[in-house]
Structures are given as C-alpha cells and as structure tokens.
Motif scaffolding. Structure first.
Motif, PDB file in Angstrom:
ATOM      1  N   PRO A 158      -1.870   4.651 -13.978  1.00  0.00           N
ATOM      2  CA  PRO A 158      -1.460   4.929 -12.598  1.00  0.00           C
ATOM      3  C   PRO A 158      -0.358   4.022 -12.053  1.00  0.00           C
ATOM      4  N   PRO A 159      -0.437   2.684 -12.240  1.00  0.00           N
ATOM      5  CA  PRO A 159       0.696   1.875 -11.753  1.00  0.00           C
ATOM      6  C   PRO A 159       2.004   2.253 -12.432  1.00  0.00           C
ATOM      7  N   PHE A 165       7.516   7.285 -10.982  1.00  0.00           N
ATOM      8  CA  PHE A 165       7.769   8.300  -9.964  1.00  0.00           C
ATOM      9  C   PHE A 165       8.903   7.864  -9.035  1.00  0.00           C
ATOM     10  N   VAL A 166       8.916   6.568  -8.723  1.00  0.00           N
ATOM     11  CA  VAL A 166       9.973   6.048  -7.862  1.00  0.00           C
ATOM     12  C   VAL A 166      11.336   6.208  -8.535  1.00  0.00           C
ATOM     13  N   LEU A 167      11.368   6.055  -9.865  1.00  0.00           N
ATOM     14  CA  LEU A 167      12.619   6.203 -10.603  1.00  0.00           C
ATOM     15  C   LEU A 167      13.015   7.661 -10.760  1.00  0.00           C
ATOM     16  N   LEU A 248      -1.647   4.351   1.757  1.00  0.00           N
ATOM     17  CA  LEU A 248      -0.402   4.334   2.521  1.00  0.00           C
ATOM     18  C   LEU A 248      -0.622   4.060   4.005  1.00  0.00           C
ATOM     19  N   GLU A 249      -1.689   4.623   4.591  1.00  0.00           N
ATOM     20  CA  GLU A 249      -1.833   4.590   6.038  1.00  0.00           C
ATOM     21  C   GLU A 249      -2.914   3.646   6.555  1.00  0.00           C
ATOM     22  N   PRO A 254       2.990   0.025  -0.009  1.00  0.00           N
ATOM     23  CA  PRO A 254       4.046   0.960  -0.421  1.00  0.00           C
ATOM     24  C   PRO A 254       3.489   1.999  -1.389  1.00  0.00           C
ATOM     25  N   GLN A 255       4.315   2.957  -1.788  1.00  0.00           N
ATOM     26  CA  GLN A 255       3.849   4.022  -2.674  1.00  0.00           C
ATOM     27  C   GLN A 255       3.238   3.473  -3.953  1.00  0.00           C
ATOM     28  N   ALA A 256       3.834   2.432  -4.513  1.00  0.00           N
ATOM     29  CA  ALA A 256       3.303   1.852  -5.743  1.00  0.00           C
ATOM     30  C   ALA A 256       1.926   1.241  -5.541  1.00  0.00           C
TER      31      ALA A 256
END
Length: 407
Positions: A158-159, A165-167, A248-249, A254-256
C-alpha cells in the motif's frame, strides 16, 4: 488440534508461497492506489465505499459454485488459470487509466470482474496447503502464508502503491497485472504437485453443493465460527471502505498517509502471523479465537474515540495482530476438521456466508459516515464486534471442547 511435531514444508509449498507473495505484493500496490483513484474522482463516501462493496459481490454470485469447482479440478491448475485471467483484466484497466480515461463506472466494473474471479483463486489457495503440507505443519504453513499476505499486501504494497499513484495513476494497476502474470507462471511450474481430483461420474452440481452446506451446518464448531466471521467481515469491510477518507479528513494526512496507516496495521499483522503458531501451543484453541476477536474489537473502537496519530497507530498495530491471530487459528481448525474431498466446498460455503455481509458493511459504513462523521462508523462497528465476541465466546469454548474430545 495441537501440533505434535514439525516437518519440512517442502519445495511445492515454498513455490506456492512465492507465487502467493508475488500476487500479494501486487494486491497491496493496488489496494494502496485504488481508493486514491476513487477519491481523486469523488469525495462522496457512499461512492468511494462502493469500490470495496463490488469487490466482494463475486462471493455472493459465484462463491458456492467456486467451491464445487475447486473440489473437481486440480487446485494448482485453478490458481494459475485464474491469475492469468486476472492479469488480463488488470492490464486492460491499467491501459485505460494510463490514457487518463478512468471513470468511476470503469473502476467499479474492473473491481467487479476481479471480484468474480477471486472466489476461485481464494478457495483453491486456502485448501491447496493440505495437498502439499503434512497436517502436523499446518499452523506453521498458515502462519508463513499469513505473514507474507500481511507483509506484502498491507505493509509494503500500500505505501508503494500510494507513492506510485502520485507519480502515475496507472502504474500501480499495471504492476498488479504483472504480479498476477508472474504468480500464474510460478504455480504453472509446480501444477502437478497437487493431486488431480477423483471425479464421480454421477456428479451433480446441486448435490455437491448440498454436501458442503450440510456438512458445515451440522458441524457446530464450524457453524459457530462461520456466523462469527460474518460479523467480522462486515465490520472489516466497513472500516476499510472509508479508511482513505478517515486518513485524509480525520487524521489530516497527505494521500500517501493512507499507505502509511495500512503499513502500520501490517506490522501488527506480521507479528500476529508469526506469534499465532506459538500461541497455539500455549493457549487453547478457544482462548486464541476469543482473544483475537476481543483484541480486534477494542482496536476498532479506538479508531472512533482517539484523536491523535500516535494512539491510532497503536490501535492499528493491535488490529493487525488480532486479525492475523484469528486467521491462522481459524483456518487451521477448518483444514483439520473437514475431509479433503469436501474441503473446497465447505470452505466456499464458509467464506461465502461470511462474505455476504461484507458489501452491507462497506455500504453501511459509507452511509453512516455520510449521515454523521467519519469517526462514528468505527465506534459503532467496534462495539458490534465486541458484542458478537461476548455472545459467541461460550459457544466457541463449548464446541472446541466437544471437537477436541471427538475421537
């Protein structure tokens, strides 16, 4: 139900373990990326939770039939064929996402197709261990398998999936397709290590399904564990379905951070997988089962009432430990009780009944979060699991004693 001696697990087991590890790594990467893909398209928790829900629908549609097929077919053959098909499905979706054509309907369709194939692979992978490992080594084999599952699908995958995913949004999905293909090749190499099934010329789908259903229903311990697992799966699907939004909330990461929290959970899962066989030698089977359920329930409640990242991380470790502990012990119990010729069907019935509640748990958590906040589902579901533990504990103790006393 106790291990009396250790024996070498053997080359076929380790090849299967390696294939599983490759596939688990791809699943973990996908797990870290898919919710982020959904959340990048919409922040509606009801829609995001559907991603988890449709993945489990395959068990409702094909769960029972997959058990019959696993008992009819060579189990290794089932595994490599299913992984080859999954490689094609995931690869096609990866191309769509890489072309920036991904939408919620296409995401849900892919999750649905992979969910249809999952029962065939999962049932075969769960019971093939008994084809290649002697009974005395089942706890150890299941412990190693659970450790690789948690380590790669939760700790490392997952990490990595979130970072990839960010890339590039499509890269994690492409790697998942490659992992399916690699696992298919490995299992194909040792496909003849598992025995071919002896097929009754008068076989009948309905009769074979009934045999699995009747065996599970008439065995009080398996029936009790199956009903408990129904609650556990509903709770588990619910907390996973909204976890990305919780990160996230609520935790404001952050997303990661989604991958980070899953990785922390996995640390506990790996510890639980390695410790579970040792606990099985020191504690009774019933104590292990009840303890694992209680620990997991308390950890889920903590997600709903704690506010700091550090205490939530501790709760995640405890949840991972309890989940692996339960899995290793309950799977081994089932493998030792059920006759080999029925194991695929009984496993399918067992898991299908439990998975029936998973879509409800996922959708329920999404709607509850929409109506209240992102903490409330964790508090409610944790309390539900603790209540189920309290109700089932006397039954589990009694039926384990009865099963152990049976010659």
């Amino acid at each position: 139900m106790r291990r009396s001696r250790e024996a070498p697990l053997g080359r076929p087991y380790w090849v299967l373990w390696t294939a599983g590890a490759v596939s688990f790594a791809g699943d973990g990467i996908m797990f870290g990326a898919l919710p982020l893909l959904a959340a990048s398209i919409t922040r509606d928790p009801r829609i995001v939770s559907l991603t988890e829900a449709v993945t489990n629908v395959g068990w409702l549609l094909l769960g029972l039939i997959s058990g019959v097929m696993v008992d009819r077919w060579r189990r290794t053959t089932t595994m490599w064929i299913v992984d080859a098909i999954r490689a094609v499905v995931a690869g096609a979706f990866a191309v769509v996402v890489l072309l920036d054509l991904g939408t919620i309907p296409l995401l849900l369709l892919t999750a649905f197709l992979l969910g249809l194939l999952a029962p065939f692979f999962d049932n075969a992978a769960s019971v093939v261990v008994t084809d290649v490992v002697v009974p005395a080594s089942l706890e150890r084999a299941n412990g190693y398998s659970q450790a690789s599952l948690v380590l790669l699908s939760s700790l490392i995958g997952p990490p990595l999936g979130a970072a990839l995913f960010v890339l590039s949004r499509g890269l994690p999905i492409l790697l998942n397709a490659v992992s399916f293909a690699g696992a298919a090749v490995l299992v194909w190499i040792i496909r003849k290590s598992a025995p071919a099934r002896v097929i009754d010329a008068d076989r009948h789908l309905g009769r074979e399904l009934k045999e699995g259903l009747v065996y599970l229903w008439q065995h009080k311990l398996l029936r009790t564990l199956c009903l408990v697992l129904t609650i556990v799966n509903a709770v588990g699907a619910g907390i996973v379905a909204i976890l990305v939004l919780y990160v996230l909330e609520v935790l404001h990461l952050p997303q990661a951070g989604f991958g980070w929290l899953v990785a922390i959970y996995a640390i506990g899962g790996v510890l639980g997988a390695f410790v579970a066989p040792r606990l099985s030698r020191r504690l009774s089977t019933s104590a292990s089962l009840i303890g694992a359920l209680f620990l997991s329930g308390v950890a889920i409640v903590c997600f709903g009432v704690l506010s700091g990242l550090a205490p939530v991380a501790v709760a995640a470790v405890a949840l991972g430990f309890g989940s692996s502990w339960w899995n290793v012990v309950s799977i081994t119990v089932r493998q030792r009780i059920v006759p080999a010729e029925l194991l695929g069907r009984v496993t399918a019935v067992y898991r299908m009944v439990a998975f029936c509640a998973a879509p409800l748990g996922a959708v329920g958590a999404g709607f509850l979060a929409h109506r209240t906040d992102l903490r409330t589902p964790y508090l409610v579901m944790g309390l539900i699991q603790l209540a189920a533990t309290a109700v089932s504990a006397p039954l589990i103790r009694r039926e384990v004693r009865a099963a152990t006393a049976t010659p």
